[in-house]
Each structure stands twice: as structure tokens, then as C-alpha cells.
Design an enzyme around this catalytic site. Sequence first.
Site, PDB file in Angstrom:
ATOM      1  N   GLU A 107       0.789  -1.236   0.000  1.00 51.99           N
ATOM      2  CA  GLU A 107       0.000   0.000   0.000  1.00 51.99           C
ATOM      3  C   GLU A 107       0.822   1.288   0.000  1.00 51.99           C
ATOM      4  O   GLU A 107       0.805   2.044   0.986  1.00 51.99           O
ATOM      5  CB  GLU A 107      -0.944   0.008   1.204  1.00 51.99           C
ATOM      6  N   GLU A 154      -5.341  -8.608   1.177  1.00 47.72           N
ATOM      7  CA  GLU A 154      -5.936  -8.246   2.470  1.00 47.72           C
ATOM      8  C   GLU A 154      -7.407  -7.947   2.272  1.00 47.72           C
ATOM      9  O   GLU A 154      -7.779  -7.257   1.315  1.00 47.72           O
ATOM     10  CB  GLU A 154      -5.328  -6.970   3.072  1.00 47.72           C
TER      11      GLU A 154
HETATM   12  C1  FCB Z   1      -4.371  -2.028   5.695  1.00 44.28           C
HETATM   13  C2  FCB Z   1      -2.975  -2.339   6.187  1.00 44.28           C
HETATM   14  C3  FCB Z   1      -2.927  -3.372   7.287  1.00 44.28           C
HETATM   15  C4  FCB Z   1      -4.065  -3.206   8.267  1.00 44.28           C
HETATM   16  C5  FCB Z   1      -5.388  -3.094   7.551  1.00 44.28           C
HETATM   17  C6  FCB Z   1      -6.580  -2.971   8.460  1.00 44.28           C
HETATM   18  O1  FCB Z   1      -4.404  -0.776   5.117  1.00 44.28           O
HETATM   19  O2  FCB Z   1      -2.163  -2.809   5.127  1.00 44.28           O
HETATM   20  O3  FCB Z   1      -1.668  -3.301   7.898  1.00 44.28           O
HETATM   21  O4  FCB Z   1      -3.814  -2.141   9.081  1.00 44.28           O
HETATM   22  O5  FCB Z   1      -5.351  -1.999   6.681  1.00 44.28           O
END
Ligand code: FCB
Length: 468
Positions: free
Chosen positions: A177, A373
Amino acid sequence: MSADARFPADDALIARLPPDFRIGAATSAYQIEGAVAEDGRTPSIWDTFCRVPGAIDNGDTGDTACDHYHRMPEDVALMADLGLDTYRFSVSWPRVQPGGRGPANPKGLAFYDRLVDALLDHGITPWLTLYHWDLPQELQDAGGWPARDTAHRFADYAALVHDRLGDRVTHWTTLNEPFCSAVLGHVEGVHAPGGRSLADGVAAVHHLHLAHGLAARRLRAEARRPLDLAVTHLLGTSAPATDSPADREAARRADAFGFRFYLDPILRGGYPDDLIADLAAHGVEIPVHDGDLAAIATPIDTLGVNYYRSMRSSGTDQHGSTTDAQGRPVTRNLPHGGLPVTGLDWEVMPHDLTDLLLRIARDYPGTPVVVTENGAAYDDVPDARGRVDDRDRTAYLSAHLAAVARAREAGADVRGYLAWSLLDNFEWAYGYAQRFGLVRVDYATQTRTPKRSAHWLRDTARRVRGTA
Ligand code: FCB
């Protein structure tokens, strides 16, 4: 209405996922490891930021976190019990190369060496991310991501980790990210290092892209066997708040700044013209040097997509004005409204994940995707034995996995889904109050207790693999 009824999980869709569809979970180093001053690790920008009064809810820090550095073997055994086929983790740069330059720290590298071996012993694929936000503080002191040299330091660090683990690790993700590192960290000031400058944020995005490209080239050149190279981006959709021209323009700007800024240079070889014009209106230029774009567009094998929610864009401020005090157009991100929300007030929008994956398939064809994620914080209520019946999180995960399956059936090349997160952990500016884990962590005792959602993921993975 129960959470389960609110998001009817499309079990049939999920069951049609192919048996080799990856199902696993993700974490990151600073969020779980603790041991911040052990075995030669030096501070990162997050160690520093956690000391800024008011920066983190409740004054929490990652000093101990989930104590994973000391509990790694049990945590890997737990992953195996939960039937994960893939574990996405990150390497802490200041642990393996203290200060961010110079030789490797053997003790730091030895930890990841043991982790990778433990995963492989349990039949779990290691999915390694080189950078999940913990920049060595010394590199920040030398300018951090707004400084071009940091990209070169990153490529050296990548080569050093690859040199040690490249014989066993196939899946390499350069960055997690860049939007958060650059924009939350340098423009909005809510993440380390806490800056508030659009010019710094834009320079940081470019240097993160460059870091990715230089590292990807190095790993490709040095690898003695085929690698699966990836970069992970946080993505969502930006719909106009209304059909007005001002809102439609705002949505275009939000899409340029929040989406195409990240994918176009990597997958199309350049920055979007409309983004360049939007930034020029703010007196900001992307600091591109000759050759940068070619490096950044080094082919990748997989695009990692992190998805949590999407926003609407409005082109007017609270008073109805379409320009700010400097005469620049207003772009405001708003919630959609009327949707269920998670503990962080993030709206639950699985359908947008389907749209997002189909858009990637359409606009950036030929790039396999893994959802690296996706997950939700909820106010878990443990029973006396620490068990959590998290129907809300289970429903969230199931609705989103179904959304992925739906996108696949409509033609998107999505090859895996990694839940965020394996463990409750240090949730950055929100500290420990927000719990995203499949597994509950009692921070007083460091006891791990799988929640209902963990059992759901295990059963789902078994069904998909045909081993139920
Ligand atoms: C993302 C991050 C991760 C976590 C989630 C909830 O943006 O990559 O580390 O904090 O959000």
C-alpha cells in the site's frame, strides 16, 4: 436482523472456486512481532511515531504487540491447524538491515529464515512482503520516501533479503500500500512519519514506485529460479456523490489520485495525464527522471489488491462551494450512507469488491490478482474462556469471498484471498482497540484463541480444496 441474514453468503459461489485457489491470512512485522530492541533491530519510523503524544489511540506502541518474535513456532502451528495454505507476512527492514544501509544483521535474517522453514515444514506457502511501512529511522532522517535515494536503499535491502531466502521463497511482494505510506504518512499526517505536504506525498508515491521497480529488476536478475513478483495496492471505487458535473469531476479526480496513480505507472508505463494536470493546479509535479518509468513498469506476475471499503466523491464543500480558499477544486470523500459499518465505521460493501476486480480485468488486462488483504474490525466480546462468536466478521469475510468468486465467474483472473488478519494486532493509529484477527489475542497473557471466523475459513478452505 442477524449479521448472517444481512449478507447472505453465497456458499454455492464459494464452493465453485477452483481447488488451487489460494486461501490464507496476512500479518505485518510491526503489527505482530514486538521485540523492537532485540537482536540488533534499530527503530523504524513507527517506533518514533508511536512516541508522538496523541498520534496513537491510548498511547499504544508496537513494543510487544503479539510477541510473535518469540512465539513464531506456535503461531505457525496454529496456521497449520487452521488449514491456511498461504501466509503473507512482512520482513522488518530495521531488523535485517539496521539503519537501512550496509551489511545484513545475521540475527535478524535468522528469524525470517526460521519462519520460512517452519512454514514450509507445515506445507504453508510463504508470501513475503518486503516493506509494510517500517522504514528505518535513519533513512527517514536522511529524507525518507520524499528523497529519491530511499528507492535505491530499498533495492539493496531487497537484494539482501532475497540473497538469504530466495532459495525457498517464491512469492515476493515489494511494497504494501504505497498510498498509505505516502498519503496517510506525508499528506494527512495520520501515519508515520506524520507529514502534511502534498508535494512530499507525491514525491513519496513516485519514489515508492521507483523502489518497487528497482527491486523487481534486481530480484529478477539475481533469482536462480522463477519468482512470482508482486506489489500490493489499497484500492477501492470512487462513485460521484450525485450526478452533478462537480461531483462527477470530483470522482474523476479521486480515481486519478487514489487508483490510477498507483496502477497506471506499473501496468501501463506512465502517469495519467489528468492526474498530472490536477497536481499542477496545486503547484505539484511528479519528480520523474529519465528511465524511471521503464524501471517502474518492470513486469510483475501478480497484482496484490487490498480491499476494505469504497467512498463517494463530492465536488462541493459543506457550504456548497466548488472551490477552496485558493480557488482550487474541492474533492471530498464521503461515506455512501445507509450501509452497515464495521467497528471502525467503515462501510461494508462487498459488491464493490466485485466491481473493482472486474475493472482491473477490463482496464489492466493480463494481470493475475490475489486479494492480499480483506477483513473487518468488530467489537469482539469474548466469553469466560476467551472464545469469540464473531458472526459479524464471519459474515463479512464470507460475503467478500463470494464477491471475489462472483468476479472470477464474470472473467476476472483472481487467484487467491488472504484474510486480514491472522491475529488481533497493533492497528496503527488505532492501537490495540481495533481487532481484525481471525484469532483473538489476550494481550495480558498472549493467549491465542481462534474465533468462529477462523473455523469458518478453515472449513471453507477444506470445501474449496475438496478435502472437507
Ligand atoms: C491495511 C494495512 C494493514 C491493516 C489493515 C486494516 O491498510 O495494510 O496493515 O492495518 O489496513
